[in-house]
Enzyme design. Structure first.
Site, PDB file in Angstrom:
ATOM      1  N   SER A 124       1.185  -0.791   0.065  1.00 50.21           N
ATOM      2  CA  SER A 124      -0.233   0.302  -0.333  1.00 50.21           C
ATOM      3  C   SER A 124       0.908   1.825  -0.436  1.00 50.21           C
ATOM      4  O   SER A 124       1.708   1.105  -0.908  1.00 50.21           O
ATOM      5  CB  SER A 124      -0.463   0.605   0.929  1.00 50.21           C
ATOM      6  OG  SER A 124      -1.672   0.967   0.977  1.00 50.21           O
ATOM      7  N   ASP A 150     -10.215  -2.885  -5.815  1.00 48.64           N
ATOM      8  CA  ASP A 150     -10.155  -2.849  -3.979  1.00 48.64           C
ATOM      9  C   ASP A 150     -10.270  -1.114  -4.537  1.00 48.64           C
ATOM     10  O   ASP A 150     -10.555  -0.257  -5.071  1.00 48.64           O
ATOM     11  CB  ASP A 150      -8.076  -2.286  -5.099  1.00 48.64           C
ATOM     12  CG  ASP A 150      -7.281  -1.531  -3.041  1.00 48.64           C
ATOM     13  OD1 ASP A 150      -7.933  -0.960  -2.752  1.00 48.64           O
ATOM     14  OD2 ASP A 150      -6.825  -1.910  -3.323  1.00 48.64           O
ATOM     15  N   HIS A 209      -8.109  -4.887  -1.290  1.00 49.24           N
ATOM     16  CA  HIS A 209      -6.994  -3.874  -0.423  1.00 49.24           C
ATOM     17  C   HIS A 209      -6.063  -4.741   0.424  1.00 49.24           C
ATOM     18  O   HIS A 209      -6.389  -5.048   1.921  1.00 49.24           O
ATOM     19  CB  HIS A 209      -7.441  -2.317  -0.118  1.00 49.24           C
ATOM     20  CG  HIS A 209      -6.437  -1.611   0.189  1.00 49.24           C
ATOM     21  ND1 HIS A 209      -6.341  -0.692  -0.872  1.00 49.24           N
ATOM     22  CD2 HIS A 209      -5.578  -1.611   1.566  1.00 49.24           C
ATOM     23  CE1 HIS A 209      -4.809  -0.176  -0.409  1.00 49.24           C
ATOM     24  NE2 HIS A 209      -4.475  -0.314   1.029  1.00 49.24           N
TER      25      HIS A 209
END
Length: 454
Positions: free
Chosen positions: A213, A348, A379
């Site tokens: 991320s 996501d 995610h």
């Protein structure tokens, strides 16, 4: 005026049970329709969509990494929902999370800040026989104690990798700030300090760079900032990042896929993190955060409001747009020359599909990049399982190690690269490698202090 006669009443009453049955059937059908649509149950399984140039390296990766070409199969009942994958990951993390044992390192930074990272030795020989270290950058506000990091580290250790995990500045609840700043979207100072420390402590190790991320943005930016940063780096693997902070924040204000709600939740988490260090930040003479900024922080309901009132001021950015532009890895990724693997999921809810044009375009133009886009996974979820219960290891845990293994073997087998990548290539146990690393005299002076963790 028309009136109901007795026969009509009896006829109407006899029809009531059938009408109620029809209503119940309609209600059940509606619920099932919502479940099927909401859980995306009709979506087919498929392998990742791959974008890359046809080079010997990419052909080798496809040959040696079956997870790239096989269907990713999430749990049947809920795994095709990106929202459920994301929420379960955030609330539950991984299943049966292990607790790897490591050592916490403290690094004094030039501006007075204290960076920390956790070091975990390999639990087995690497398949190449070499000394390989994964340098890992977690997601926003995360650290080595998060469940998904623990699971990934444990899996990597068992495959022969030493792991070094950055703890984002200010993220650990029991570590006080020593300078008036926290981590930001693209500040690479702490990650660079960790990488330098690992190189000095283990002079013969080679590096696999991994970012999750926000961490993916940081590691890609770090590698592109300076060619020297790519020294001893075998490859970089980025998972579920957004590539362009400015574009990501613009999409975070939209209600599409509930993105505005996720923004609100993430803003709440960031607010709590910053306020937990309020005393440290405000008591430092060099801090440019005022009481008015803190008041605006308390009223903030989005990440952009927090970034404008607090985060951009840590590095003296004059505007929010300048902060987002300078912190984005999209301006640096074309300078990365080592193999770069970018992984995202189309469902996501935090990364808008428009942002995925960036890795797709780069992978079409640059021979060292490959972009893998899954249909499901959410995610950082990527849970696998048959029906309801997910497996302990996720698809992303397994594919990162599979890709890293393939790159390590590619570097070893390619004559032009073997001397650079494996100058001291020999078979040795993890214990021998650890003893060799501890024997270097510079290691004791490298860290301010350390303690066992795990």
């Amino acid at each position: 005026m028309a009136t109901l006669v007795e026969g009509d009443v009896h006829t109407f009453g006899s029809q009531l049970p059938a009408m109620f049955d029809a209503v119940k059937l309609a209600a059940v059908a509606t619920v099932l329709y919502v479940i099927v649509r909401g859980l995306n149950l009709k979506s087919p399984y498929s392998p990742p969509e791959l974008t890359y140039q046809d080079t010997p390296l990419m052909r080798y990766l496809l040959q040696c990494c079956p997870l790239l070409t096989k269907d990713y199969i999430p749990p049947l009942l809920w795994g095709k929902s990106g929202h459920i994958q994301t929420v379960l990951y955030g609330k539950m993390g991984r299943v049966n999370t292990p607790t790897p044992r490591g050592v916490r390192k403290f690094l004094p930074m030039p501006d007075g800040a204290t960076a920390t990272f956790d070091l975990f030795e390999a639990l087995a020989d690497h398949s190449t026989g070499g000394d390989i270290t994964m340098v890992i950058c977690p997601g926003i506000g995360n650290h080595s104690e998060k469940n998904y990091i623990r699971t990934f580290v444990d899996h990597s250790q068992r495959q022969g990798y030493r792991c070094a995990v950055l703890n984002h500045l200010g993220a650990l609840p029991d570590i006080e700030l020593t300078a008036p700043r926290l981590f930001t979207y693209g500040c690479t100072w702490e990650f660079a300090a960790m990488v330098t420390s690992v190189k000095q402590a283990f002079p013969h190790t080679l590096l696999v760079v991994v970012g999750f991320s926000l961490g993916g943005n940081i590691v890609c930016k770090f590698l592109g900032e300076n060619p020297f940063n790519q020294d001893k780096v075998l490859c970089c693997i980025s998972v579920c990042q957004g590539y362009n902070v400015l574009g990501a924040q613009e999409t975070f204000l939209q209600w599409d896929q509930g993105r505005r709600l996720y923004n609100f939740v993430l803003a709440g988490n960031m607010k709590k993190l910053i306020l937990s260090h309020r005393k440290s930040l405000l008591d430092m003479n060099s801090c440019n955060i005022s009481d008015a900024d803190v008041s605006r922080l308390c009223a903030a309901t989005s990440l952009a409001q927090i970034d404008d009132s607090i985060m951009r001021k840590f590095h003296g950015y004059s505007s929010l747009d300048e902060y987002y532009q300078q912190e984005s890895c999209v301006h640096y990724m074309h300078k990365v020359t080592v193999p770069l693997i970018l992984i995202n999921s189309i469902d996501d809810p935090l990364v808008h599909p428009s942002l995925l044009a960036i890795p797709r375009t780069l992978s079409e133009k640059l021979p060292n990049m490959i972009f893998a886009l899954t249909q499901h996974g959410g995610h950082l979820g990527f849970f696998e399982g048959a029906m309801l219960f997910p497996q302990p290891l996720t698809w992303i845990d397994k594919i990162i190690v599979e890709l890293a293994d393939a790159i390590c073997h590619w570097e070893r087998k390619t004559p032009a690269r073997q001397e650079r990548s494996f100058p001291n290539f020999k078979s040795q146990s993890a214990e021998q490698a650890s003893k060799q690393a501890r024997a270097w005299p510079s290691v004791a002076a490298l860290f301010q202090c350390e303690w066992p963790y795990g």
